[in-house]
Every structure is written in structure tokens, then in C-alpha cells.
Design an enzyme around this catalytic site. Structure first.
Site, mmCIF file in Angstrom:
data_model
loop_
_atom_site.group_PDB
_atom_site.id
_atom_site.type_symbol
_atom_site.label_atom_id
_atom_site.label_comp_id
_atom_site.label_asym_id
_atom_site.label_seq_id
_atom_site.Cartn_x
_atom_site.Cartn_y
_atom_site.Cartn_z
ATOM 1 N N CYS A 1 -50.344 -20.005 -57.673
ATOM 2 C CA CYS A 1 -50.998 -19.158 -58.655
ATOM 3 C C CYS A 1 -52.458 -19.552 -58.867
ATOM 4 C CB CYS A 1 -50.197 -19.353 -59.931
ATOM 5 S SG CYS A 1 -50.919 -18.631 -61.326
ATOM 6 N N GLY B 1 -44.745 -23.598 -61.917
ATOM 7 C CA GLY B 1 -45.217 -24.979 -61.861
ATOM 8 C C GLY B 1 -44.128 -26.013 -62.049
ATOM 9 N N GLU C 1 -46.848 -13.419 -55.543
ATOM 10 C CA GLU C 1 -46.700 -11.959 -55.664
ATOM 11 C C GLU C 1 -48.052 -11.292 -55.897
ATOM 12 O OE1 GLU C 1 -43.638 -9.826 -55.478
ATOM 13 O OE2 GLU C 1 -43.523 -11.611 -54.226
ATOM 14 N N ARG D 1 -53.068 2.631 -56.167
ATOM 15 C CA ARG D 1 -52.897 3.056 -57.558
ATOM 16 C C ARG D 1 -52.442 1.883 -58.441
ATOM 17 N NH1 ARG D 1 -48.258 5.576 -60.100
ATOM 18 N NH2 ARG D 1 -47.093 5.241 -58.194
HETATM 19 P P1 XMP Z 1 -43.554 -21.965 -58.758
HETATM 20 O O1 XMP Z 1 -44.475 -23.055 -59.244
HETATM 21 O O2 XMP Z 1 -42.139 -22.243 -59.089
HETATM 22 O O3 XMP Z 1 -44.010 -20.669 -59.575
HETATM 23 O O4 XMP Z 1 -43.782 -21.687 -57.308
HETATM 24 C C1 XMP Z 1 -43.364 -19.434 -59.432
HETATM 25 C C2 XMP Z 1 -43.897 -18.466 -60.463
HETATM 26 O O5 XMP Z 1 -45.290 -18.196 -60.250
HETATM 27 C C3 XMP Z 1 -45.615 -16.894 -60.735
HETATM 28 N N1 XMP Z 1 -46.294 -16.185 -59.647
HETATM 29 C C4 XMP Z 1 -47.615 -15.977 -59.581
HETATM 30 N N2 XMP Z 1 -48.596 -16.249 -60.460
HETATM 31 N N3 XMP Z 1 -50.176 -15.298 -58.981
HETATM 32 C C5 XMP Z 1 -49.876 -15.880 -60.162
HETATM 33 O O6 XMP Z 1 -50.772 -16.069 -60.967
HETATM 34 C C6 XMP Z 1 -49.246 -14.993 -58.039
HETATM 35 O O7 XMP Z 1 -49.554 -14.478 -56.971
HETATM 36 C C7 XMP Z 1 -47.897 -15.327 -58.364
HETATM 37 N N4 XMP Z 1 -46.714 -15.146 -57.723
HETATM 38 C C8 XMP Z 1 -45.753 -15.667 -58.531
HETATM 39 C C9 XMP Z 1 -44.326 -16.234 -61.143
HETATM 40 O O8 XMP Z 1 -44.222 -16.325 -62.540
HETATM 41 C C10 XMP Z 1 -43.262 -17.094 -60.435
HETATM 42 O O9 XMP Z 1 -42.026 -17.043 -61.078
#
Ligand code: XMP
Length: 489
Positions: free
Chosen positions: A306, A347, A395, A407
Site C-alpha cells: 500500500c 500491515g 488492488e 469510469r
Molecule cells: P497486507 O499487509 O496484509 O495488507 O498485505 C492487505 C490490505 O491492504 C489493503 N490494500 C491496499 N491498500 N493500496 C492500498 O492503499 C492498494 O493497492 C491495496 N490493495 C490492498 C487492503 O485493505 C488489504 O486487505
């Protein structure tokens, strides 16, 4: 007060007794608030997998639910695909095999050919109306000697078989199998039509999954993510496919879009619980609960992939976010009697992080990276500089957004990255160790349930030097002489 991360906390031990030994500890936890009169929604272990393309597909959904947790299938795919994944998980019945049947007039030689191409050699025999006539197992025929005979001449006839009628519980099937001399139990309906087969070897395997998370029809539980754009079409399809719980997938849930989605889902599908999120303040918690969320997901910017904090400057250390939200949750509980579970997300690296999140008041945790490393995540293993790795991407990364129309994403920047994590093997060979470490911490703290842990855990903030002291130091440790393994990548 600066924002704190989970890493900065340590637990002080409580009084350990026989009553708090590891085997007495339950990791059961509330999945979502349930209205009175409805069946309570629970998890048998306090972990769920993140709604991400590189984490939660069908295999993860099945294996994690068999181990007592739950996967949230990702919504960054078409509605049809997501619904099909949910259907696959819901139709999986551990131990109950869809039979490949043969007819009594077929020649053994032909059955032998089928056996070679399919790779199995037990065939139930049915008539044109699907009624069970007998069974042909590998002990009943020889592909060469009996090739010219009819199936009916070699099968064990119906009268000599122990058969289960309308059984859907594997334990009941096991009872019948145990008393029989058969290696396989045919299951029929009241018209004697063949429905499933249950194999002795599968029952034995099933007994290794005592925490399996099942609905009242003995199907695995599964979660599904929805977004704030197409929920009017997506939710009906997911409900029809059998999803047990939804989560609104958003990095910032304190928004009018989330409000609209939660209110629409609660009004039209009140029987389908939905998790709101993500938020990081008590204010955000109130907002989501008032919109109809039946659990609330906490965390912003802490995820391993993230970059929200770097890109937008928004976010909060996960520990501070949990503390703030849990305080508000407890106030809400006192006011209304409704216990809204708090989910810590983003995290969480290892078992100690899960433990601290639970001690601070979270009811369960969502993890992406942890599960992405497992065999059951939907990605292919690759070799990278002598390590076996699996790709893992956010994601909000360019890769995950590819499927979406412009969109959805007007933003000109990405909020996640793409990288690799070290392959860890099968979930069943990793998760039990993680869970046993959590239980060991709870045992040290003198508690046997997660709710007791919330109430009684004593935590302390530690200094950076103290964290250093707590790690391996001042010792030469050749890699291959230690069974202590770090899972940092
Ligand atoms: P971990 O640390 O377990 O975190 O790999 C998974 C969680 O990260 C979030 N998530 C994202 N947050 N950009 C973000 O800011 C992203 O591209 C992204 N993809 C996932 C999400 O809450 C997930 O459960």
C-alpha cells in the site's frame, strides 16, 4: 500522541494456570453483529483473507473455511466471475464426491478404458432412472480377464451394499462406513437414486479439519467483496450464488459512496451482513454503523503493498486506529447492546501482529500478504534468485485496475504496488503454527477467549532499542542449523 503501529506494543504476561493451558483456549470470534432471533455469525479462527486478486480465489476460499476462517472473494472482476467463484466454494462438499456412474449392460473392457483415462476405478452402477443397482470397485474386475463380461456380472449388487439415505453430514457417513466393509459409501435419496459417493480415505482426511466453518446446510462459509459502483447489480448476483457476508472494498470508507452502498444493501438485503470500511477513527466507526454496517474494518495505509500514505498523506498507525475505533465500539455497545466486531486490516505480518491487534480489541484480522505466500493463492509460483516466490499486488496497483473501466478510476495515480512474496507452502502447513503462537500468548496472559483477551490484556509501548533487544542478536546463526524461520518476504 503520535500514531502507533502494532510493532510498538508488547504484552505483559498475566497469571497462567491449568485453566488457561493452550488446549483450553478458544479462538472463536464474532464475524458480524446478528439481529436477535437469527443464527449467530462466527469464525472459528480470527483470520480472514483480503479481497484481492492475488490472494482470495476459490482454492483459498475452500481451504481457509475448512481451517475455520473465511476468504473474501475479490470484486475487481466481472460480476459473473465473482458469483461463479462463490458458487464453486458453496458447492464444495468435503468428502462428498459427484459420482461418475456406469450402466449394467456396459462391457467391463469399456469401463476399464474409462478408468485409465479418468484415473479412478470405482464406478457406481445405475439404471436409466438413476436408481442404484450396484457398485464396481477395483477388486471386482480385471481389465483384461473380464473385458468381455457385462458390468452387471461383476458388480456388488445393491442388496449387499451398505448405503446412506439422504445423508449430508460427513460424520454420519463415517459412522456407516465404519460399520461396513466397504471403502466407499453410496448416498441415495428416498427414491434410491444415486446422489454422491463418500470414500473412506476422504473421511480420514476430513477429520484433520475439526474447525471447518459451515452454514446450517453444511456448506462452507464464504465472503465476497463489493465496490461502491455496481453494487445494485453485484449484490443480487452474489446473494443468489450463496455469499454469507459482504465487505465494501474501499481504502476510505468515510464517504457518501459508502453510505449509499451500505444503506442500499441493508434496505434490500437485510439478511446479508455487510462489513463497512476502511476507517481509522471513532467518528468513522459511528458513521458506518449508522449506515448499516454489521462489522467495521479498520486500517489505512499500513498494507504491505500500500502506498496511500505516501501518495496522499492520509493514514494512521494500525494500533492507534484500532484503539480509537474499539473505544467507540465499546461506547456504542453500552448505549445499544449491539456488539459490532472490529476487523484489523493492512500491515499484519506475523502471528505476533495478530496477537497484538486482538489484545487491543480487534475481533479478527484481515491479511493479504500472509495468504498470498500460500499454495492456495491464485497466482503461479516462480523462481527468482534461488527463491521460490509468488507475485503479490495491491488492488489499487496498475495491474489490478486493468480490468476496470476508466469510469471507475478517474485518479491519475496508483495507490498500490506490485511485487513478490516468498512461497510458504500449503495453508494447512502454516496456519496451525500461527494459531498456536496466538494461543500461547493468550495462555501467557491468563485468558481463554478473545473477549477475555480484550478485557484483560496489559500492553506496553516499547522503545526502538527494546524492539532490537527482543530480536536475535550477537550470535552467529548459520541458516541451515536453525528451525527458526523468518517469513519477512
Ligand atoms: P497486507 O499487509 O496484509 O495488507 O498485505 C492487505 C490490505 O491492504 C489493503 N490494500 C491496499 N491498500 N493500496 C492500498 O492503499 C492498494 O493497492 C491495496 N490493495 C490492498 C487492503 O485493505 C488489504 O486487505
Amino acid at each position: 500522541e503520535p500514531s502507533r503501529t502494532l510493532m510498538e506494543y508488547r504484552l505483559l504476561p498475566g497469571y497462567t494456570t491449568d485453566e488457561t493451558s493452550i488446549d483450553k483456549i478458544s479462538l472463536e470470534t464474532t464475524l458480524a453483529w446478528t439481529p436477535e432471533g437469527e443464527q449467530e455469525l462466527k469464525l472459528n479462527i480470527p483470520v480472514v483473507s483480503a479481497a484481492m486478486q492475488s490472494v482470495s480465489g476459490v482454492e483459498m476460499g475452500i481451504e481457509l473455511a475448512r481451517l475455520g476462517g473465511l476468504a473474501f472473494i475479490f470484486c475487481s472482476q466481472t460480476i459473473e466471475n465473482e458469483a461463479a467463484m462463490i458458487r464453486d466454494i458453496k458447492s464444495y462438499k468435503a468428502g462428498f464426491v459427484d459420482p461418475f456412474y456406469v450402466h449394467p449392460d456396459m462391457l467391463i473392457g469399456d469401463v476399464f478404458e474409462i478408468s485409465k483415462s479418468k484415473g479412478f476405478n470405482t464406478f457406481p452402477v445405475v439404471d436409466v432412472n438413476h436408481k442404484l443397482l450396484g457398485i464396481l470397485t477395483k477388486n471386482d474386475y480385471s481389465g483384461t480377464h473380464h473385458a468381455h463380461l457385462k458390468v452387471s456380472e461383476r458388480m456388488i449388487p445393491r442388496e449387499q451394499l451398505v448405503v446412506g439415505v439422504n445423508i449430508s453430514d460427513i460424520k454420519e457417513a463415517n459412522k456407516l462406513l465404519r460399520e461396513s466393509h466397504q471403502s466407499v459409501l453410496p448416498i441415495v435419496n428416498e427414491e434410491d437414486q444415486l446422489k454422491n459417493l463418500v470414500f473412506r480415505k476422504d473421511v480420514r482426511n476430513h477429520m484433520n479439519y475439526p474447525l471447518e466453518l459451515l452454514d446450517d446446510r453444511k456448506r462452507l462459509l464464504t465472503g465476497a467483496a463489493v465496490n461502491t459502483h455496481d453494487y445494485r447489480e453485484r449484490v443480487p448476483a452474489l446473494e443468489e450464488a450463496g455469499a454469507d457476508i459482504l465487505t465494501v472494498d474501499s481504502s476510505d470508507g468515510f464517504s457518501i459512496y459508502q453510505k449509499q452502498a451500505l444503506e442500499w444493501i441493508s434496505a434490500n438485503y437485510s439478511h446479508l451482513p455487510v462489513i463497512g470500511g476502511n476507517i481509522i477513527t471513532g467518528k468513522g466507526f459511528r458513521f458506518l454503523v449508522d449506515c448499516g454496517a454489521r462489522a467495521v474494518k479498520v486500517g489505512m495505509g499500513g498494507g504491505s503493498i500500500c502506498i496511500t500514505q505516501e501518495q496522499k498523506g492520509t493514514g494512521r498507525g494500525l494500533a492507534s486506529a484500532i484503539i480509537d475505533v474499539v473505544n467507540e465500539r465499546n461506547r456504542y455497545f453500552e448505549e445499544t447492546g449491539k456488539y459490532i466486531p472490529v476487523v484489523a486490516d493492512g500491515g499484519i505480518v506475523d502471528s505476533k501482529d495478530v496477537t497484538i491487534a486482538l489484545a487491543l480489541g480487534a475481533d479478527y484480522v484481515m491479511m493479504g500478504r500472509y495468504f498470498a505466500r500460500m499454495e492456495e493463492s491464485p497466482t503461479e509460483k516462480i523462481q527468482l534468485s534461488n527463491r521460490i516466490m509468488k507475485p503479490y499486488w495491491g488492488e489499487g496497483s496498475a495491474r489490478a485496475r486493468e480490468w476496470k473501466s476508466a469510469r471507475y478510476y478517474q485518479m491519475k495515480f496508483v495507490e498500490g504496488v506490485e511485487g513478490f512474496v516468498q512461497y510458504a507452502g500449503k495453508l494447512r502447513d502454516n496456519l496451525p503454527e500461527t494459531l498456536s503462537k496466538i494461543k500461547a500468548s493468550m495462555s501467557s496472559c491468563g485468558v481463554t477467549t478473545i473477549r477475555e483477551f480484550h478485557e484483560q490484556a496489559e500492553l506496553e509501548i516499547v522503545s526502538a532499542l527494546s524492539i532490537r533487544e527482543g530480536k536475535v542478536h550477537d550470535i552467529y546463526m548459520p541458516n541451515d542449523s536453525s528451525d527458526y524461520k523468518s517469513d519477512k518476504y
